[in-house]
Write a protein that holds these residues in place. Structure first.
Motif, PDB file in Angstrom:
ATOM      1  N   ASN A 130     -66.811 -13.255  13.162  1.00 10.66           N
ATOM      2  CA  ASN A 130     -66.271 -11.832  13.530  1.00 10.66           C
ATOM      3  C   ASN A 130     -66.066 -10.785  12.724  1.00 10.66           C
ATOM      4  O   ASN A 130     -66.244  -9.498  12.486  1.00 10.66           O
ATOM      5  N   LEU A 131     -65.241 -11.104  11.622  1.00 10.52           N
ATOM      6  CA  LEU A 131     -64.853 -10.236  10.433  1.00 10.52           C
ATOM      7  C   LEU A 131     -66.343  -9.719   9.818  1.00 10.52           C
ATOM      8  O   LEU A 131     -66.199  -8.703   9.414  1.00 10.52           O
ATOM      9  N   ILE A 132     -66.872 -10.764   9.397  1.00 12.63           N
ATOM     10  CA  ILE A 132     -68.263 -10.497   8.665  1.00 12.63           C
ATOM     11  C   ILE A 132     -69.029  -9.498   9.633  1.00 12.63           C
ATOM     12  O   ILE A 132     -69.523  -8.302   8.859  1.00 12.63           O
ATOM     13  N   THR A 133     -69.349  -9.633  10.804  1.00 17.08           N
ATOM     14  CA  THR A 133     -70.015  -9.002  11.703  1.00 17.08           C
ATOM     15  C   THR A 133     -69.650  -7.868  11.597  1.00 17.08           C
ATOM     16  O   THR A 133     -70.129  -6.497  11.438  1.00 17.08           O
ATOM     17  N   ALA A 134     -68.116  -7.433  11.924  1.00 20.24           N
ATOM     18  CA  ALA A 134     -67.617  -6.049  11.979  1.00 20.24           C
ATOM     19  C   ALA A 134     -67.567  -5.272  10.464  1.00 20.24           C
ATOM     20  O   ALA A 134     -67.970  -4.077  10.724  1.00 20.24           O
ATOM     21  N   ALA A 135     -67.602  -6.219   9.378  1.00 24.59           N
ATOM     22  CA  ALA A 135     -67.766  -5.551   7.918  1.00 24.59           C
ATOM     23  C   ALA A 135     -69.032  -4.682   8.041  1.00 24.59           C
ATOM     24  O   ALA A 135     -69.031  -3.797   7.564  1.00 24.59           O
ATOM     25  N   ILE A 136     -69.983  -5.601   8.483  1.00 24.20           N
ATOM     26  CA  ILE A 136     -71.456  -5.005   8.247  1.00 24.20           C
ATOM     27  C   ILE A 136     -71.705  -3.770   9.138  1.00 24.20           C
ATOM     28  O   ILE A 136     -72.055  -2.805   8.730  1.00 24.20           O
ATOM     29  N   LEU A 137     -71.422  -4.020  10.611  1.00 19.80           N
ATOM     30  CA  LEU A 137     -71.561  -3.064  11.349  1.00 19.80           C
ATOM     31  C   LEU A 137     -70.618  -1.886  11.230  1.00 19.80           C
ATOM     32  O   LEU A 137     -71.167  -0.573  11.372  1.00 19.80           O
ATOM     33  N   ALA A 138     -69.549  -1.970  10.859  1.00 21.91           N
ATOM     34  CA  ALA A 138     -68.486  -1.009  10.753  1.00 21.91           C
ATOM     35  C   ALA A 138     -68.857  -0.020   9.379  1.00 21.91           C
ATOM     36  O   ALA A 138     -68.838   1.109   9.502  1.00 21.91           O
ATOM     37  N   GLY A 139     -69.504  -0.599   8.430  1.00 22.48           N
ATOM     38  CA  GLY A 139     -69.969   0.031   7.189  1.00 22.48           C
ATOM     39  C   GLY A 139     -70.980   0.830   7.457  1.00 22.48           C
ATOM     40  O   GLY A 139     -71.100   2.014   7.211  1.00 22.48           O
ATOM     41  N   ILE A 140     -71.964   0.054   8.161  1.00 26.45           N
ATOM     42  CA  ILE A 140     -73.212   1.191   8.714  1.00 26.45           C
ATOM     43  C   ILE A 140     -72.970   2.311   9.579  1.00 26.45           C
ATOM     44  O   ILE A 140     -73.132   3.464   9.422  1.00 26.45           O
TER      45      ILE A 140
END
Length: 360
Positions: A130-140
């Motif tokens: 969840n954190l890795i997915t959020a990190a990628i999507l939040a950054g974009i």
């Protein structure tokens, strides 16, 4: 002044850091994007063949809460984000989204195990995903929102600079002509010259104000002041007819838009005629459009074939008139967009200008 104060001022003057995520249109867009993201995560997690509405609903519940709570908190922090340097504001926004993801991931695991009657345990792998997915999507996502807002800020700054440049071209022209009018009255009619100075002061204050939309009634007041000053100089040669329909209180117009048009009407339509003439101003509302019509006499000057120093005067006057009309047309479109119109025509010995633009 300290570096921090300078950075704060620069950030504030450059505009918002992020768009208004609490606006109704933005919230609707976030909900739709979150729903599409939940569908995508369900497909990736279960595979297209095994995806179910239950899986989509589960992902949707968690993603919607993360997205909407993040947007709400970013809205509350927006005044502070606008004051901070971009790097700091971006880092705090990014960390806020990841923190919210962590909180709702933990809460989701606890609720799911409690619903299934299982002992509350921590699934570190699921939490990491969840954190890795959020990190990628939040950054974009944050990068996209930041760039979108900076583009909007730049467009607004360019628009304001363009409007200021267009309005600044008006000031010398009408001010110099007005001063000449006053100078011609000082010796012969000092009382009239004093009245003209009072009218000029009102025009001067308007010309030095920041370019913006002002109430239509205020613009008409300035136009009446200008025409009253010209009538002191021209006397009965200048006749003015007003036909103004009742307008809504919110009717607005760019400051000093009509005055240069009336000045051209006096300079090109009244002054060349020994007997003078009539300037007609009509203002009417048609639906959500405001229509302004200005008419003045159209002198028919003979074409000069001489090559003397004054042979270029009519051509220069026409060029100046064209520049003034283009100036007004550009200001209208800068404020109201491509739906604003300025048309011109010669009809029956009269020069006719028609302005139409949407009322906001």
């Amino acid at each position: 002044m300290s570096d921090q104060t300078t950075a704060t001022r620069t950030q504030r003057e450059s505009g918002d850091f992020l768009p208004d995520l609490c606006a109704p249109q933005a919230v609707l867009l976030l909900v739709l994007v979150a729903e599409l993201l939940a569908l995508l995560l369900a497909m990736i997690n279960r595979g297209l063949a095994q995806v179910s509405w239950e899986a989509v609903a589960l992902f949707s519940f968690q993603v919607q809460w993360i997205v909407l709570v993040s947007a709400a908190l970013l809205c509350r922090l927006k005044p502070r984000l606008n004051q901070w340097p971009p790097v700091r504001a971006g880092a705090i926004s990014y960390g806020l989204v990841l923190t919210i993801t962590l909180v709702f991931s933990l809460l989701g695991q606890w609720l799911m195990r409690a619903f299934l009657g299982q002992a509350p345990t921590l699934d570190a792998w699921q939490l990491g995903e969840n954190l890795i997915t959020a990190a990628i999507l939040a950054g974009i996502g944050l990068r996209y929102l930041y760039l979108q807002q900076q583009l909007h800020n730049q467009q607004q700054a360019e628009l304001q600079a363009r409007i200021q440049a267009l309005q600044s071209r008006i000031r010398p022209h009408f001010l110099f002509n007005s001063l000449n009018s006053i100078a011609s009255l000082i010796a012969s009619a000092p009382d009239r010259a004093e009245r003209a100075v009072e009218d000029l002061s009102a025009l001067f204050r308007a010309s030095l104000a920041e370019p913006s939309l002002i109430p239509l009634e205020r613009e008409l007041e300035l136009c009446r002041d200008y025409l009253a000053m010209e009538q002191l100089r021209l006397g009965e040669r200048l006749q003015v007819q007003w036909q103004v329909d009742e307008q809504p209180d919110n009717a607005q117009i760019p400051a000093l838009l009509l005055q240069p048009l009336l000045e051209n009407a006096v300079f090109h339509g009244i002054e060349p005629l020994p007997e003078g003439g009539v300037i007609q101003i009509q203002i009417a509302r048609s639906g959500d459009q405001l229509a302004i019509r200005i008419e003045n006499p159209l002198p028919t000057a003979p074409v000069s074939h001489t090559q003397g120093p004054h042979s270029q005067a009519p051509q220069k006057a026409r060029e100046h008139n064209r520049m003034a009309l283009d100036n007004v047309r550009h200001r209208l479109q800068a404020h109201f967009g491509p739906t604003a119109r300025l048309s011109e025509a010669g009809e029956g010995g009269r020069f006719i200008l028609v302005i139409s633009y949407p009322m906001e």
